[in-house]
Design a protein around this motif. Structure first.
Motif, PDB file in Angstrom:
ATOM      1  N   ALA A 302       0.831  -1.203   0.000  1.00 55.11           N
ATOM      2  CA  ALA A 302       0.000   0.000   0.000  1.00 55.11           C
ATOM      3  C   ALA A 302       0.868   1.257   0.000  1.00 55.11           C
ATOM      4  O   ALA A 302       0.588   2.225  -0.715  1.00 55.11           O
ATOM      5  N   GLY A 303       1.927   1.254   0.807  1.00 59.02           N
ATOM      6  CA  GLY A 303       2.840   2.382   0.809  1.00 59.02           C
ATOM      7  C   GLY A 303       3.547   2.554  -0.510  1.00 59.02           C
ATOM      8  O   GLY A 303       3.793   3.680  -0.971  1.00 59.02           O
ATOM      9  N   LEU A 304       3.868   1.439  -1.157  1.00 63.22           N
ATOM     10  CA  LEU A 304       4.561   1.480  -2.437  1.00 63.22           C
ATOM     11  C   LEU A 304       3.712   2.157  -3.510  1.00 63.22           C
ATOM     12  O   LEU A 304       4.242   2.903  -4.354  1.00 63.22           O
ATOM     13  N   VAL A 305       2.397   1.913  -3.480  1.00 61.44           N
ATOM     14  CA  VAL A 305       1.506   2.483  -4.513  1.00 61.44           C
ATOM     15  C   VAL A 305       0.773   3.718  -4.014  1.00 61.44           C
ATOM     16  O   VAL A 305      -0.136   4.223  -4.692  1.00 61.44           O
ATOM     17  N   GLY A 306       1.142   4.220  -2.834  1.00 63.00           N
ATOM     18  CA  GLY A 306       0.564   5.455  -2.326  1.00 63.00           C
ATOM     19  C   GLY A 306      -0.889   5.343  -1.906  1.00 63.00           C
ATOM     20  O   GLY A 306      -1.689   6.260  -2.129  1.00 63.00           O
ATOM     21  N   SER A 307      -1.237   4.229  -1.269  1.00 56.02           N
ATOM     22  CA  SER A 307      -2.616   4.028  -0.816  1.00 56.02           C
ATOM     23  C   SER A 307      -2.572   3.471   0.593  1.00 56.02           C
ATOM     24  O   SER A 307      -1.565   3.581   1.299  1.00 56.02           O
ATOM     25  N   ASP A 308      -3.681   2.902   1.042  1.00 59.36           N
ATOM     26  CA  ASP A 308      -3.691   2.181   2.313  1.00 59.36           C
ATOM     27  C   ASP A 308      -4.427   0.864   2.114  1.00 59.36           C
ATOM     28  O   ASP A 308      -5.184   0.683   1.144  1.00 59.36           O
ATOM     29  N   ALA A 309      -4.186  -0.060   3.037  1.00 61.18           N
ATOM     30  CA  ALA A 309      -4.690  -1.421   2.871  1.00 61.18           C
ATOM     31  C   ALA A 309      -6.208  -1.465   2.781  1.00 61.18           C
ATOM     32  O   ALA A 309      -6.766  -2.241   1.993  1.00 61.18           O
ATOM     33  N   GLY A 310      -6.891  -0.634   3.560  1.00 63.41           N
ATOM     34  CA  GLY A 310      -8.346  -0.647   3.541  1.00 63.41           C
ATOM     35  C   GLY A 310      -8.907  -0.276   2.181  1.00 63.41           C
ATOM     36  O   GLY A 310      -9.835  -0.925   1.677  1.00 63.41           O
ATOM     37  N   ARG A 311      -8.355   0.771   1.569  1.00 62.04           N
ATOM     38  CA  ARG A 311      -8.827   1.182   0.249  1.00 62.04           C
ATOM     39  C   ARG A 311      -8.499   0.126  -0.802  1.00 62.04           C
ATOM     40  O   ARG A 311      -9.298  -0.147  -1.706  1.00 62.04           O
ATOM     41  N   LEU A 312      -7.326  -0.479  -0.705  1.00 62.80           N
ATOM     42  CA  LEU A 312      -6.927  -1.466  -1.700  1.00 62.80           C
ATOM     43  C   LEU A 312      -7.818  -2.696  -1.704  1.00 62.80           C
ATOM     44  O   LEU A 312      -8.065  -3.294  -2.749  1.00 62.80           O
ATOM     45  N   THR A 313      -8.283  -3.093  -0.540  1.00 64.85           N
ATOM     46  CA  THR A 313      -9.063  -4.340  -0.441  1.00 64.85           C
ATOM     47  C   THR A 313     -10.573  -4.114  -0.471  1.00 64.85           C
ATOM     48  O   THR A 313     -11.324  -5.084  -0.551  1.00 64.85           O
ATOM     49  N   ALA A 314     -11.024  -2.860  -0.451  1.00 63.77           N
ATOM     50  CA  ALA A 314     -12.456  -2.577  -0.308  1.00 63.77           C
ATOM     51  C   ALA A 314     -13.274  -2.997  -1.527  1.00 63.77           C
ATOM     52  O   ALA A 314     -14.437  -3.399  -1.388  1.00 63.77           O
ATOM     53  N   LEU A 348       6.825 -10.791  -8.995  1.00 67.15           N
ATOM     54  CA  LEU A 348       7.247 -11.382 -10.259  1.00 67.15           C
ATOM     55  C   LEU A 348       6.078 -11.434 -11.248  1.00 67.15           C
ATOM     56  O   LEU A 348       4.921 -11.235 -10.890  1.00 67.15           O
ATOM     57  N   GLY A 349       6.426 -11.739 -12.507  1.00 69.65           N
ATOM     58  CA  GLY A 349       5.396 -11.951 -13.521  1.00 69.65           C
ATOM     59  C   GLY A 349       4.664 -10.700 -13.922  1.00 69.65           C
ATOM     60  O   GLY A 349       3.494 -10.747 -14.321  1.00 69.65           O
ATOM     61  N   LEU A 350       5.313  -9.553 -13.837  1.00 66.79           N
ATOM     62  CA  LEU A 350       4.654  -8.290 -14.162  1.00 66.79           C
ATOM     63  C   LEU A 350       4.494  -8.141 -15.670  1.00 66.79           C
ATOM     64  O   LEU A 350       5.416  -8.411 -16.442  1.00 66.79           O
ATOM     65  N   GLY A 351       3.310  -7.721 -16.062  1.00 64.88           N
ATOM     66  CA  GLY A 351       3.010  -7.445 -17.468  1.00 64.88           C
ATOM     67  C   GLY A 351       2.106  -6.235 -17.567  1.00 64.88           C
ATOM     68  O   GLY A 351       1.726  -5.629 -16.547  1.00 64.88           O
ATOM     69  N   HIS A 352       1.726  -5.868 -18.797  1.00 61.89           N
ATOM     70  CA  HIS A 352       0.889  -4.684 -18.981  1.00 61.89           C
ATOM     71  C   HIS A 352      -0.472  -4.829 -18.297  1.00 61.89           C
ATOM     72  O   HIS A 352      -1.116  -3.831 -17.974  1.00 61.89           O
ATOM     73  N   GLY A 353      -0.912  -6.064 -18.085  1.00 60.01           N
ATOM     74  CA  GLY A 353      -2.214  -6.274 -17.470  1.00 60.01           C
ATOM     75  C   GLY A 353      -2.218  -6.167 -15.961  1.00 60.01           C
ATOM     76  O   GLY A 353      -3.281  -6.262 -15.330  1.00 60.01           O
ATOM     77  N   VAL A 354      -1.039  -5.974 -15.363  1.00 63.46           N
ATOM     78  CA  VAL A 354      -0.960  -5.897 -13.902  1.00 63.46           C
ATOM     79  C   VAL A 354      -1.077  -4.443 -13.477  1.00 63.46           C
ATOM     80  O   VAL A 354      -0.125  -3.669 -13.560  1.00 63.46           O
ATOM     81  N   ASP A 355      -2.286  -4.073 -13.056  1.00 63.62           N
ATOM     82  CA  ASP A 355      -2.508  -2.734 -12.520  1.00 63.62           C
ATOM     83  C   ASP A 355      -2.492  -2.800 -10.996  1.00 63.62           C
ATOM     84  O   ASP A 355      -2.138  -3.827 -10.403  1.00 63.62           O
ATOM     85  N   GLN A 356      -2.892  -1.714 -10.335  1.00 67.16           N
ATOM     86  CA  GLN A 356      -2.844  -1.672  -8.875  1.00 67.16           C
ATOM     87  C   GLN A 356      -3.728  -2.744  -8.253  1.00 67.16           C
ATOM     88  O   GLN A 356      -3.335  -3.393  -7.276  1.00 67.16           O
ATOM     89  N   THR A 357      -4.909  -2.952  -8.833  1.00 66.40           N
ATOM     90  CA  THR A 357      -5.821  -3.963  -8.284  1.00 66.40           C
ATOM     91  C   THR A 357      -5.257  -5.371  -8.452  1.00 66.40           C
ATOM     92  O   THR A 357      -5.320  -6.194  -7.530  1.00 66.40           O
ATOM     93  N   ALA A 358      -4.701  -5.651  -9.619  1.00 63.18           N
ATOM     94  CA  ALA A 358      -4.095  -6.972  -9.830  1.00 63.18           C
ATOM     95  C   ALA A 358      -2.907  -7.166  -8.893  1.00 63.18           C
ATOM     96  O   ALA A 358      -2.670  -8.279  -8.394  1.00 63.18           O
TER      97      ALA A 358
END
Length: 479
Positions: A302-314, A348-358
């Motif tokens: 969450a810190g890496l992507v500038g968010s918090d755990a609650g927002r990421l999982t909601a 690992l396994g990062l591709g164009h389809g891996v966004d913040q939610t993925a």
């Protein structure tokens, strides 16, 4: 009425329950940790007494304590509290997460009798290597050491005047013959100790002494209040959740992660890095897998992507097939099953389809794969799990619980809102010691909801778990 005192790392919690185990009052007093050097983690035992005084005063302000019959103790495990012959503290207590004694731990663990007798690896966080470190690095302190107590048992000494421990906490010292539920004279001798250095042992549900009259008067309690043996923090939490019979287990999604299963038999397998300890009740043991970064890993992302755990999982919605990305949650090493302090995480396994939610899903899945490793390690020892209760901050995410249920092929119950942690479990043990009650202590909390496995996704999750294991092996080889 009955009081439970839980001596944690960040604070001391006190709860008051009635004979029907209903919560009447609760209070918390904060504690701080001193870190004078890298890898060191210490507390002043005097601060534990001050915190207890503050919490009991606050409890008494909320509800009269003149009907209290029993007190139970729970606490952080593994700490080395060293006393001289007069009962004075010789140095700050080295805590469970103090790693300065890694060299001493490796030396002890290289001697097969430690695993043979205790059923466990000698981890740096355990008590015996800490005392070995003092013996080498602080010889003046070592020469004066007359008694070695665990944190909650130093609190007991202040409360009752008796040096007593109980089986669940003692099992985390590396000096207990865990199968025999007694101190090992052979291991004490290797450490330069005798039984005179050790507290007397009782079962967690048995009486260990009586509250001093001076403290009873100070807090408004009657004379003759029984103080129970109590339990280490995870065993006390298990008592609080009714996890005391074979097949019962809980999964804790906190900063670190715990998979705890009760057992009626002593069945250790130290190489799996599963902790095999005595439970807080007689003739009962438990096994525990531990992962070092659980919600801690999610918070890191969450810190890496500038968010918090609650927002990421909601807004993750219904459970999906695993993300194309793969996350290894070993941010600071790993305990079960790898016993690998040098392990490190990877995305690992990062591709164009891996966004913040993925990415969020990959992190949740990676932590869940680590729990599957723990589950397999426990099963390899013969422990079976038929019911599973989820607690901790991560249990607020139904998506995460569905992923876990699918990976473990077990429904996961979430209890109704309430405090079923160490303080409540300690209060239950206080009730048992003071009244002899037993059967109703095993009652689990009411279930708020149950998350079931998704059989349509089982194969996909298990295939991804196999990739996860292969990725750890490859990364370990590369590093």
């Amino acid at each position: 009425m009955f009081v439970g005192l839980d001596l944690g790392t960040s604070g001391l919690k006190a709860v008051l329950i009635d004979a029907d185990q209903r919560l009447l009052a609760e209070a918390t007093a904060p504690l701080t940790v001193q870190r004078p050097h890298s890898g060191w983690s210490e507390q002043r035992p005097a601060d534990w007494l001050t915190a207890t005084q503050d919490a009991m005063t606050a409890l008494a302000a909320q509800h009269p304590l003149d009907g209290v019959r029993g007190i139970g103790l729970s606490g952080q495990m593994h700490g080395a509290t060293l006393l001289d012959a007069a009962g004075d503290v010789l140095r700050p207590c080295m805590l469970w997460n103090d790693t300065r004694s890694h060299t001493e731990a490796a030396h002890l663990d290289a001697d097969p009798q430690w695993r043979d007798i205790t059923g466990n690896i000698v981890f740096p966080g355990f008590t015996a290597p800490k005392v070995a470190w003092v013996r080498v690095h602080e010889p003046d302190v070592w020469a004066k050491t007359a008694k070695v107590l665990l944190p909650k048992d130093y609190l007991r000494l202040w409360l009752t005047g008796d040096a007593v421990s109980e089986m669940s906490d003692a099992a985390g010292t590396s000096w207990l013959d865990t199968g025999a539920r007694d101190w090992s004279d052979a291991l004490l001798q290797v450490s330069g100790l005798t039984r005179d250095h050790m507290p007397r042992l009782v079962e967690g549900s048995a009486a260990s002494g009586q509250l001093r009259d001076t403290l009873a008067t100070r807090w408004g309690l009657p004379k003759g209040v029984i103080v129970a043996g109590g339990a280490g923090d995870n065993a006390a939490s298990a008592v609080g959740m009714g996890v005391v019979k074979p097949g019962q287990a809980f999964i804790s999604l906190g900063t670190s992660g715990v998979l705890f299963a009760a057992s009626a038999a002593y069945q250790p397998d130290a190489p799996t890095a599963v902790h095999t300890f005595c439970h807080a009740l007689p003739d009962t043991w438990h096994q525990m897998g531990v992962i070092l970064a659980c919600t801690d890993a999610l918070n890191w992302y969450a810190g890496l992507v500038g968010s918090d755990a609650g927002r990421l999982t909601a807004d993750l919605g219904a459970l999906q097939a695993p993300s194309e990305a793969l996350f290894l949650p070993y941010l600071g090493g790993e305990r079960t099953p790898h016993n690998d302090a040098a392990a490190r995480g990877a995305l690992l396994g990062l591709g164009h389809g891996v966004d913040q939610t993925a990415g969020t899903r990959a992190v949740i899945e990676g932590i869940s794969f680590a729990f599957r490793d723990n589950y397999d390690a426990l099963r390899s020892t013969g422990t079976q799990i038929t019911s599973l209760v989820a607690v901790g901050g991560g249990s607020k995410s139904d998506y995460w619980l569905r992923a876990l249920a699918t990976l473990l092929d077990l429904p996961i119950d979430v209890p109704q809102a309430g405090d079923f942690g160490g303080a409540f479990g300690a209060a239950r043990l206080g009730l048992m010691a003071a009244t002899g009650a037993g059967a109703d202590i095993a009652t689990p909390p009411a279930t708020a909801r149950t998350l079931d496995p998704d059989p349509n996704l089982t194969s996909a999750f298990m295939d991804k778990h196999a990739q996860y294991r292969a990725a750890y092996a490859a990364l370990k080889e590369a590093l």
